[in-house]
Design a protein around this motif. Structure first.
Motif, PDB file in Angstrom:
ATOM      1  N   PRO A 202       9.618  31.737 -26.635  1.00 54.40           N
ATOM      2  CA  PRO A 202       9.154  32.680 -25.598  1.00 54.40           C
ATOM      3  C   PRO A 202       8.471  31.985 -24.430  1.00 54.40           C
ATOM      4  O   PRO A 202       8.488  32.495 -23.307  1.00 54.40           O
ATOM      5  N   GLY A 203       7.868  30.827 -24.669  1.00 47.84           N
ATOM      6  CA  GLY A 203       7.202  30.130 -23.577  1.00 47.84           C
ATOM      7  C   GLY A 203       8.139  29.677 -22.496  1.00 47.84           C
ATOM      8  O   GLY A 203       7.718  29.464 -21.338  1.00 47.84           O
ATOM      9  N   ALA A 204       9.423  29.521 -22.812  1.00 39.92           N
ATOM     10  CA  ALA A 204      10.388  29.076 -21.800  1.00 39.92           C
ATOM     11  C   ALA A 204      10.586  30.147 -20.735  1.00 39.92           C
ATOM     12  O   ALA A 204      10.739  29.831 -19.544  1.00 39.92           O
ATOM     13  N   PHE A 205      10.582  31.413 -21.124  1.00 34.68           N
ATOM     14  CA  PHE A 205      10.778  32.473 -20.146  1.00 34.68           C
ATOM     15  C   PHE A 205       9.557  32.601 -19.232  1.00 34.68           C
ATOM     16  O   PHE A 205       9.684  32.932 -18.052  1.00 34.68           O
ATOM     17  N   GLU A 206       8.367  32.343 -19.783  1.00 34.24           N
ATOM     18  CA  GLU A 206       7.179  32.310 -18.923  1.00 34.24           C
ATOM     19  C   GLU A 206       7.283  31.171 -17.913  1.00 34.24           C
ATOM     20  O   GLU A 206       6.908  31.317 -16.737  1.00 34.24           O
ATOM     21  N   LEU A 207       7.816  30.038 -18.349  1.00 32.50           N
ATOM     22  CA  LEU A 207       8.025  28.910 -17.437  1.00 32.50           C
ATOM     23  C   LEU A 207       9.023  29.258 -16.351  1.00 32.50           C
ATOM     24  O   LEU A 207       8.867  28.854 -15.189  1.00 32.50           O
ATOM     25  N   LEU A 208      10.031  30.038 -16.706  1.00 27.87           N
ATOM     26  CA  LEU A 208      11.029  30.459 -15.713  1.00 27.87           C
ATOM     27  C   LEU A 208      10.406  31.377 -14.670  1.00 27.87           C
ATOM     28  O   LEU A 208      10.715  31.276 -13.472  1.00 27.87           O
ATOM     29  N   VAL A 209       9.521  32.265 -15.106  1.00 27.02           N
ATOM     30  CA  VAL A 209       8.849  33.163 -14.165  1.00 27.02           C
ATOM     31  C   VAL A 209       7.949  32.362 -13.225  1.00 27.02           C
ATOM     32  O   VAL A 209       7.895  32.617 -12.010  1.00 27.02           O
ATOM     33  N   ARG A 210       7.250  31.375 -13.761  1.00 27.41           N
ATOM     34  CA  ARG A 210       6.389  30.543 -12.919  1.00 27.41           C
ATOM     35  C   ARG A 210       7.209  29.726 -11.919  1.00 27.41           C
ATOM     36  O   ARG A 210       6.722  29.403 -10.833  1.00 27.41           O
ATOM     37  N   PHE A 211       8.421  29.398 -12.289  1.00 29.47           N
ATOM     38  CA  PHE A 211       9.271  28.649 -11.378  1.00 29.47           C
ATOM     39  C   PHE A 211       9.601  29.469 -10.132  1.00 29.47           C
ATOM     40  O   PHE A 211       9.951  28.905  -9.092  1.00 29.47           O
ATOM     41  N   GLY A 212       9.480  30.779 -10.224  1.00 28.97           N
ATOM     42  CA  GLY A 212       9.716  31.624  -9.060  1.00 28.97           C
ATOM     43  C   GLY A 212       8.759  31.366  -7.913  1.00 28.97           C
ATOM     44  O   GLY A 212       9.068  31.688  -6.759  1.00 28.97           O
ATOM     45  N   SER A 213       7.584  30.777  -8.209  1.00 28.85           N
ATOM     46  CA  SER A 213       6.644  30.448  -7.137  1.00 28.85           C
ATOM     47  C   SER A 213       7.204  29.390  -6.192  1.00 28.85           C
ATOM     48  O   SER A 213       6.690  29.209  -5.081  1.00 28.85           O
ATOM     49  N   THR A 214       8.271  28.698  -6.612  1.00 31.21           N
ATOM     50  CA  THR A 214       8.898  27.712  -5.741  1.00 31.21           C
ATOM     51  C   THR A 214       9.418  28.358  -4.468  1.00 31.21           C
ATOM     52  O   THR A 214       9.501  27.702  -3.416  1.00 31.21           O
ATOM     53  N   ILE A 215       9.776  29.635  -4.542  1.00 32.55           N
ATOM     54  CA  ILE A 215      10.319  30.317  -3.356  1.00 32.55           C
ATOM     55  C   ILE A 215       9.296  30.308  -2.223  1.00 32.55           C
ATOM     56  O   ILE A 215       9.618  29.995  -1.068  1.00 32.55           O
ATOM     57  N   VAL A 216       8.049  30.620  -2.557  1.00 32.00           N
ATOM     58  CA  VAL A 216       7.011  30.686  -1.525  1.00 32.00           C
ATOM     59  C   VAL A 216       6.537  29.293  -1.147  1.00 32.00           C
ATOM     60  O   VAL A 216       6.411  28.960   0.039  1.00 32.00           O
ATOM     61  N   VAL A 217       6.279  28.453  -2.156  1.00 30.84           N
ATOM     62  CA  VAL A 217       5.713  27.122  -1.882  1.00 30.84           C
ATOM     63  C   VAL A 217       6.688  26.266  -1.084  1.00 30.84           C
ATOM     64  O   VAL A 217       6.373  25.767   0.006  1.00 30.84           O
ATOM     65  N   SER A 218       7.891  26.079  -1.602  1.00 29.29           N
ATOM     66  CA  SER A 218       8.861  25.241  -0.901  1.00 29.29           C
ATOM     67  C   SER A 218       9.353  25.908   0.384  1.00 29.29           C
ATOM     68  O   SER A 218       9.657  25.219   1.365  1.00 29.29           O
ATOM     69  N   GLY A 219       9.438  27.228   0.384  1.00 26.55           N
ATOM     70  CA  GLY A 219       9.852  27.915   1.600  1.00 26.55           C
ATOM     71  C   GLY A 219       8.861  27.708   2.740  1.00 26.55           C
ATOM     72  O   GLY A 219       9.261  27.483   3.892  1.00 26.55           O
ATOM     73  N   LEU A 220       7.571  27.758   2.425  1.00 26.98           N
ATOM     74  CA  LEU A 220       6.561  27.502   3.451  1.00 26.98           C
ATOM     75  C   LEU A 220       6.578  26.052   3.911  1.00 26.98           C
ATOM     76  O   LEU A 220       6.385  25.763   5.094  1.00 26.98           O
ATOM     77  N   LEU A 221       6.814  25.129   2.977  1.00 26.60           N
ATOM     78  CA  LEU A 221       6.886  23.720   3.360  1.00 26.60           C
ATOM     79  C   LEU A 221       8.048  23.468   4.315  1.00 26.60           C
ATOM     80  O   LEU A 221       7.920  22.688   5.266  1.00 26.60           O
ATOM     81  N   LEU A 222       9.175  24.121   4.062  1.00 34.02           N
ATOM     82  CA  LEU A 222      10.322  23.952   4.945  1.00 34.02           C
ATOM     83  C   LEU A 222      10.088  24.596   6.310  1.00 34.02           C
ATOM     84  O   LEU A 222      10.508  24.058   7.338  1.00 34.02           O
ATOM     85  N   ALA A 223       9.401  25.734   6.318  1.00 31.69           N
ATOM     86  CA  ALA A 223       9.188  26.462   7.569  1.00 31.69           C
ATOM     87  C   ALA A 223       7.953  26.002   8.334  1.00 31.69           C
ATOM     88  O   ALA A 223       7.792  26.361   9.505  1.00 31.69           O
ATOM     89  N   LEU A 224       7.104  25.211   7.703  1.00 35.22           N
ATOM     90  CA  LEU A 224       5.835  24.845   8.334  1.00 35.22           C
ATOM     91  C   LEU A 224       5.998  24.099   9.657  1.00 35.22           C
ATOM     92  O   LEU A 224       5.235  24.364  10.597  1.00 35.22           O
TER      93      LEU A 224
END
Length: 265
Positions: free
Chosen positions: A167-189
């Motif tokens: 079950p911990g793998a699916f929690e890790l997958l949900v946390r990976f969704g934060s990449t959308i905001v973090v990396s997206g802001l880095l690209l757009a900064l």
């Protein structure tokens, strides 16, 4: 006369059916192969060819009747594995779409949208352009071949009929969704920062000189500055995308390894 018994036919069906379900689920969830413009016949045909090519090299399949409740559980298991891999790729491509949204809003292109049939919603033009560039770079870097290799290796790390997940793998997958905001802001900064300064300066100018028509000056200035900075960004976007692809595919490998159930005790 060649005679085929029911047990032989069942063994052949089991050998190809469950891998076919995993591969098909991945193709339906992946952003490239799962695009709405790709015909369903092409998706099923490619999944069938991949299954035929991988079938003889796969580990032994579980001795479970194909028409049983246990078989239904295995089908759901294979669908979850394929869809989870597709979600990782969806998050990877959503990074550039989010960056396009951030940049477009700052440039004043929030009204420049069109209906995207694959998402079923209005999408900014700039976001769609960055998405297509990322898709082409992904193919140029042979990312699709790496993904197919990872998909083939999942039948050894996560054999058919594994019986459960961590079950911990699916929690890790949900946390990976934060990449959308973090990396997206880095690209757009590099674009959002200067455009934000321009908008703040124009806001202060509007307060100090209300008779000046800021909208007639601000929009062309933001648009021209944004296009200039976007040209500069395009000259170095390949390095960022290569890093994004490497991190996302590395996460996919780690996620599939963690997805295996924990040993008892």
């Amino acid at each position: 006369m060649i005679e085929v018994t029911f047990d032989q036919l069942h063994g052949w069906l089991v050998l190809f059916f469950w891998p076919f379900v995993r591969i098909t689920s991945f193709m339906l969830a992946a952003p490239l192969l799962g695009h709405s413009s790709v015909p369903r016949q092409a998706k099923l045909g490619l999944a069938f060819l991949m299954t035929v090519a991988l079938g003889p090299t796969l580990p032994d399949m579980p001795d479970t009747p194909l028409f049983s409740w246990a078989s239904l559980g295995i089908i759901i298991e294979q669908m979850l594995i394929g869809i989870a891999m597709g979600i990782v790729l969806q998050v990877m491509f959503a990074v550039v779409q989010a960056a396009g949204e951030f940049i477009g809003l700052q440039m004043g292109l929030g009204f420049a949208t069109f209906f995207a049939p694959d998402t079923g919603a209005n999408t900014m033009i700039l976001s769609r352009v960055l998405y297509m560039i990322t898709l082409l770079l992904f193919l140029a870097f042979n990312g699709h071949l790496v993904v197919i290799e990872i998909l083939a290796s999942t039948f050894f790390t996560l054999p058919v009929g594994i019986g459960g997940f961590n079950p911990g793998a699916f929690e890790l997958l949900v946390r990976f969704g934060s990449t959308i905001v973090v990396s997206g802001l880095l690209l757009a900064l590099p674009l959002v920062g200067p455009l934000l300064i321009i908008n703040l300066s124009l806001g202060i100018l509007n307060r100090s000189a209300p008779q000046l028509t800021v909208f007639n000056v601000g929009f062309p200035m933001s648009l021209l500055t944004g296009l200039t900075l976007l040209m500069v960004l395009m000259s170095d976007i390949g390095r960022f995308m290569q890093r994004l692809f490497s991190d996302s595919l590395l996460f996919m490998r780690q996620f599939l390894e963690i997805l295996a159930p924990l040993p008892p005790g």
